[in-house]
Enzyme design. Structure first.
Site, PDB file in Angstrom:
ATOM      1  CB  SER A 256      -0.938  -0.076   1.201  1.00 28.20           C
ATOM      2  OG  SER A 256      -2.104   0.638   0.927  1.00 28.20           O
ATOM      3  CE  LYS A 260       0.092   5.297  -1.895  1.00 26.90           C
ATOM      4  NZ  LYS A 260      -0.904   4.663  -2.687  1.00 26.90           N
ATOM      5  CD1 TRP A 347      -7.887   3.370  -1.876  1.00 22.44           C
ATOM      6  CD2 TRP A 347      -9.441   4.478  -3.024  1.00 22.44           C
ATOM      7  NE1 TRP A 347      -7.823   4.687  -1.503  1.00 22.44           N
ATOM      8  CE2 TRP A 347      -8.775   5.375  -2.198  1.00 22.44           C
ATOM      9  CE3 TRP A 347     -10.471   4.947  -3.846  1.00 22.44           C
ATOM     10  CZ2 TRP A 347      -9.072   6.744  -2.152  1.00 22.44           C
ATOM     11  CZ3 TRP A 347     -10.774   6.310  -3.806  1.00 22.44           C
ATOM     12  CH2 TRP A 347     -10.079   7.177  -2.966  1.00 22.44           C
ATOM     13  CG  HIS A 402      -5.681  -2.565   0.370  1.00 19.73           C
ATOM     14  ND1 HIS A 402      -4.918  -2.129  -0.693  1.00 19.73           N
ATOM     15  CD2 HIS A 402      -5.223  -1.887   1.459  1.00 19.73           C
ATOM     16  CE1 HIS A 402      -4.047  -1.234  -0.267  1.00 19.73           C
ATOM     17  NE2 HIS A 402      -4.209  -1.075   1.034  1.00 19.73           N
TER      18      HIS A 402
HETATM   19  C1  GCU Z   1      -5.380   4.800   1.687  1.00 25.21           C
HETATM   20  C2  GCU Z   1      -4.769   5.605   0.570  1.00 25.21           C
HETATM   21  C3  GCU Z   1      -3.928   4.728  -0.350  1.00 25.21           C
HETATM   22  C4  GCU Z   1      -2.934   3.910   0.437  1.00 25.21           C
HETATM   23  C5  GCU Z   1      -3.644   3.171   1.549  1.00 25.21           C
HETATM   24  C6  GCU Z   1      -2.720   2.444   2.534  1.00 25.21           C
HETATM   25  O1  GCU Z   1      -6.355   3.960   1.173  1.00 25.21           O
HETATM   26  O2  GCU Z   1      -5.786   6.268  -0.115  1.00 25.21           O
HETATM   27  O3  GCU Z   1      -3.226   5.518  -1.288  1.00 25.21           O
HETATM   28  O4  GCU Z   1      -2.228   3.042  -0.385  1.00 25.21           O
HETATM   29  O5  GCU Z   1      -4.381   4.081   2.342  1.00 25.21           O
HETATM   30  O6  GCU Z   1      -1.565   2.737   2.633  1.00 25.21           O
HETATM   31  O7  GCU Z   1      -3.240   1.613   3.278  1.00 25.21           O
END
Ligand code: GCU
Length: 422
Positions: A256, A260, A347, A402
């Site tokens: 998540s 990144k 998402w 997720h």
């Molecule tokens: C949120 C956010 C995402 C991210 C995620 C996470 O959903 O919008 O961009 O990847 O959190 O890190 O759990």
């Protein structure tokens, strides 16, 4: 449900798209074409000209520049171990990387398990969300000393680790399997480097780099993702000094927001031998120009501290972005990269994550690798639970939510076996 409005709790109300038929027409920049229109037709041109040019755009427009200064006083101290762990199958070490000469300043606690009686193991390195103690049920692991995410189920409501959280995220780490397959694993809590909330960059490591009079990063200087990525490189610095690990065979990974981070760490620091992105979504592996799931406007407004201020130029303006995520993936080339998506994780735009791999493939091929490993490369997302493991770019689209699941680790390990085993 085509267009869904995001949760009421969100600061910014925005419609987000999760209907493929509503993806706008978009044009992706070609990683193999210079701004002049000339083709990048040799590996040398990529490595010496195009790659630095793209890296600079990501630095100045997306994540912000990482300071090059070496911190005075930075040092790593083994604070526990080497000790026997996992019924004698592993060696545990806990290492504190102090970022300043002060013991109570910002510091990173790294937890390392390596296979017993093995020197120079290939390793995985990645951040966790709530402290090292949550990644394994091992009472010797120190509780996170600083800011963590909350987990109400475990009574963590004040952004501090507690005893109850021990081992609660162990299915996200699969440390037993990693050790049994002959790999080492190193993890740290991302909050050690920069607590994950918008405080105007007063806590975390950013202030350590301010010039006299500076109070926050400039518009093209790093945000939290940049700082977290920097912390992974500092962990790798330590790993280079540890005989139990072969620092030339370290896969950096994350889930998540930390996916990144892993991509950005791997793009900048070519010492990372492999990069794994799990459900990294917007600002990670997913193409922003597709405007599917989370958008640039939403991420910048909801998490104003993650990217550099310049990235706000692209709020509701993705078409103007000079780069997109396929080029982030391409910055990792020719090193192996694995991108993992999940079916229910709309998402994060699973298809957009796959398309990044597809459009990074030509760069991987120019550099003499087999790219996605399939010919011809299809722009259709692979069938569910049918990982693509034979290329230099790996990918899977699994069923479920997720999360990081043992299924994901099975593929990461299989991919690592292909690329990191001696
Ligand atoms: C949120 C956010 C995402 C991210 C995620 C996470 O959903 O919008 O961009 O990847 O959190 O890190 O759990």
């Amino acid at each position: 449900m085509a267009i869904t409005s995001i949760m009421a709790a969100d600061k910014v109300k925005e419609k987000f798209n999760e209907d493929e038929s509503k993806v706008p027409a978009y044009t992706l920049p070609d990683p193999l074409v210079f701004p002049s229109g000339k083709k990048v037709d040799t590996a040398e041109k990529w490595t010496t000209q195009r790659r630095p040019e793209l890296l600079k755009i990501f630095e100045e427009e997306v994540y912000g520049r990482t300071p090059a200064t070496r911190l005075e006083g930075i040092r790593a101290v083994v604070t526990e171990g080497p000790a026997d762990a996992l019924d004698g199958r592993a060696t545990r070490k806990q290492v504190t990387i102090y970022f300043t000469s002060k013991d109570d300043g910002p510091r990173l606690d790294l937890l390392i398990y390596s296979p017993k009686n093995k020197k120079g193991a290939a390793a995985f390195l990645g951040y966790n969300f709530i402290g090292n103690q949550a990644t394994i049920a091992d009472p010797a692991v120190k509780l996170a000393h600083g800011w963590t995410q909350n987990r109400e189920k475990q009574g963590m409501t004040n952004n501090r680790a507690n005893e109850e959280s021990r081992g609660t995220e162990s299915t996200r780490w699969c440390i037993d399997q990693i050790i049994d397959r002959g790999y080492a694993i190193a993890t740290a809590c991302y909050g050690d480097v920069d607590p994950d909330f918008d405080d105007g960059f007063q806590n975390g490591v950013e202030p350590l780099f301010y010039k006299p009079g500076q109070t926050k990063p400039g518009p093209d200087e790093w945000g939290s993702i940049g700082a977290w990525a920097w912390g992974l490189s500092r962990a790798l610095d330590y790993m280079e000094t540890d005989d139990d690990i072969d620092a030339k065979r370290v896969a950096v990974l994350g889930h998540s927001r930390l996916g990144k981070t892993a991509l950005w760490a791997g793009a900048q620091d070519e010492r990372f031998a492999m990069v794994i992105s799990n459900n990294s979504g917007c600002g990670g592996a997913a193409l922003s120009k597709r405007w599917f799931g989370e958008t640039v406007n939403r991420i910048n407004n909801h998490f104003p501290h993650w990217f550099c201020d310049n990235f706000n130029k692209y709020n509701n303006n993705e078409a103007a972005m000079p780069v997109d995520s396929h080029e982030l993936v391409a910055l990792i080339a020719p090193r192996p990269v694995y991108i993992a998506s999940a079916e229910n994780d709309k998402w994060a735009d699973p298809y957009g994550e796959y398309l990044s791999a597809v459009h990074a493939d030509p760069v991987y091929r120019l550099l003499g690798t087999n790219g996605l490993g399939v010919d011809p490369v299809s722009d259709k997302v692979p069938a569910l639970n049918s990982p693509l493991l034979s290329g230099q770019i790996g990918y899977h689209y699994r069923s479920g939510d997720h999360d990081v699941l043992p299924y994901d680790w099975e593929q990461f390990l299989a991919f690592a076996d292909r690329h990191l085993k001696k």
